[in-house]
Scaffold this active site. Structure first.
Site, PDB file in Angstrom:
ATOM      1  N   HIS A  47      79.844 -37.777 -65.577  1.00 33.12           N
ATOM      2  CA  HIS A  47      79.590 -36.354 -65.784  1.00 33.12           C
ATOM      3  C   HIS A  47      80.789 -35.574 -65.249  1.00 33.12           C
ATOM      4  CE1 HIS A  47      75.515 -37.137 -67.052  1.00 33.12           C
ATOM      5  NE2 HIS A  47      75.308 -37.867 -65.972  1.00 33.12           N
ATOM      6  N   GLN A 163      74.078 -49.057 -61.541  1.00 28.80           N
ATOM      7  CA  GLN A 163      72.978 -48.087 -61.507  1.00 28.80           C
ATOM      8  C   GLN A 163      71.773 -48.585 -62.289  1.00 28.80           C
ATOM      9  OE1 GLN A 163      75.209 -44.082 -62.213  1.00 28.80           O
ATOM     10  NE2 GLN A 163      73.370 -43.711 -60.990  1.00 28.80           N
ATOM     11  N   GLU A 165      68.482 -47.049 -63.984  1.00 29.84           N
ATOM     12  CA  GLU A 165      68.072 -45.701 -64.398  1.00 29.84           C
ATOM     13  C   GLU A 165      67.017 -45.708 -65.497  1.00 29.84           C
ATOM     14  OE1 GLU A 165      71.353 -42.865 -63.660  1.00 29.84           O
ATOM     15  OE2 GLU A 165      72.535 -44.227 -64.880  1.00 29.84           O
ATOM     16  N   ASP A 191      67.959 -39.754 -63.900  1.00 28.85           N
ATOM     17  CA  ASP A 191      67.841 -40.435 -65.187  1.00 28.85           C
ATOM     18  C   ASP A 191      66.598 -41.334 -65.237  1.00 28.85           C
ATOM     19  OD1 ASP A 191      69.905 -39.657 -67.044  1.00 28.85           O
ATOM     20  OD2 ASP A 191      71.331 -40.415 -65.587  1.00 28.85           O
TER      21      ASP A 191
HETATM   22  C1  3PY Z   1      70.846 -40.040 -61.489  1.00 28.89           C
HETATM   23  O1  3PY Z   1      70.092 -39.535 -60.644  1.00 28.89           O
HETATM   24  O2  3PY Z   1      70.528 -40.265 -62.658  1.00 28.89           O
HETATM   25  C2  3PY Z   1      72.199 -40.415 -61.094  1.00 28.89           C
HETATM   26  O3  3PY Z   1      72.925 -40.964 -61.871  1.00 28.89           O
HETATM   27  C3  3PY Z   1      72.671 -40.095 -59.718  1.00 28.89           C
HETATM   28  O4  3PY Z   1      72.721 -38.771 -59.512  1.00 28.89           O
HETATM   29 MG    MG Z   2      72.241 -41.009 -63.829  1.00 30.55          MG
END
Ligand code: 3PY
Ligand code: MG
Length: 271
Positions: A47, A163, A165, A191
């Site tokens: 981002h 990550q 998500e 996310d």
């Molecule tokens: C999310 O919360 O989706 C992130 O990638 C971290 O801010």
């Molecule tokens: Mg995210």
């Protein structure tokens, strides 16, 4: 000189790591943040407007150590660990980010062990991975001054952060965590809620429960766990919940919060 990765060395010593996001693509933001002695930064290219030239300037500023009296308490010299969040699980982008000097790579939206393997391989030179090699020409090696040392050490020092998500990613945490070379699992609460059908700007107990199920799975897998604060929790409360790393705010959000607080106080008193 290739230093010990500050995040890896703190985690190995059983210490928790507090980090901040750099979203503004500004070397001055990086310099201010480094002066606080923060353990790591995440230079965000998923981002925000960040680019790799901007990241190079930020990493130079992080290392300058010229303000704030950092590095006088036994931390690794040279400022916070520079972790770069790439836009996607993209092997060429990961290579360019590492070549620019990132000490860690954070990959969004990892859902399967196969995707985790792709990310890890992109972060390592052969035979462990498929990172392309141009050690004499890149900033990461001091433009060739430290080629041999970099080649010998970086596969161990680089920090790979994946990550989680999505529901699919949460379900696959046991397999993802077992992929050799995955150092940290970073839950993305925003996310995770959004991809699970919830409004992340107004989290319900049900939405929070999905994120909490990710926490339980990361803990069960025994991996270092990271996130941004969510559900109104402070960074300290996140650490109390068992987090090993917390990325607590960004250069931009901290400016917004500081400016907001100053204006609110002014309006309340003076109208
Ligand atoms: C999310 O919360 O989706 C992130 O990638 C971290 O801010
Ligand atoms: Mg995210």
């Amino acid at each position: 000189m290739i230093r010990r990765n500050p995040v890896k060395s703190r985690l190995a010593a059983g210490k928790k790591c507090l980090g901040l996001w750099l979203v503004a693509n500004s070397s001055m933001s990086a310099e201010i943040v480094a002066g606080t002695g923060v353990d790591f930064v995440i230079i965000d290219h998923e981002h925000g407007p960040g680019d790799l030239i901007g990241a190079a300037g930020q990493m130079q500023a992080l290392r300058s150590g010229s303000i704030g009296g950092a590095n006088d308490d036994g931390r690794e010299p040279g400022g916070p660990a520079a972790i770069l969040r790439v836009p996607w699980n993209d092997t060429p982008y990961i290579k360019r980010a590492l070549d620019t000097g990132a000490e860690g790579i954070m990959v969004p939206y990892v859902e399967t062990a196969a995707e985790a393997e792709t990310a890890v391989r992109a972060c390592k030179y052969p035979p462990a991975g498929n990172r392309g090699c141009a050690v004499s020409a890149i900033r990461a090696t001091g433009f060739g001054h430290d080629s041999a040392e970099y080649w010998n050490r970086i596969n161990d020092e680089v920090c790979t952060v994946l990550q989680i998500e999505t529901r699919k990613g949460i379900d696959n945490i046991p397999e993802i965590a077992q992929v050799d070379g995955v150092d940290i699992l970073f839950i993305g609460p925003t996310d995770t809620m959004a991809t699970s059908g919830f409004n992340p700007t107004a989290p319900t107990a049900e939405a929070l429960a999905v994120v909490e199920s990710a926490e339980a799975a990361v803990k069960a897998a025994g991996k270092p766990m990271a996130a941004v604060p969510y559900g109104g929790r402070s960074a300290a409360q996140m650490f109390e919940r068992g987090y090993d790393l917390v990325a607590a705010g960004s250069d931009l959000s901290l400016i917004r919060a500081g400016a907001r607080a100053a204006m609110d106080a002014h309006r309340e008193r003076w109208g």
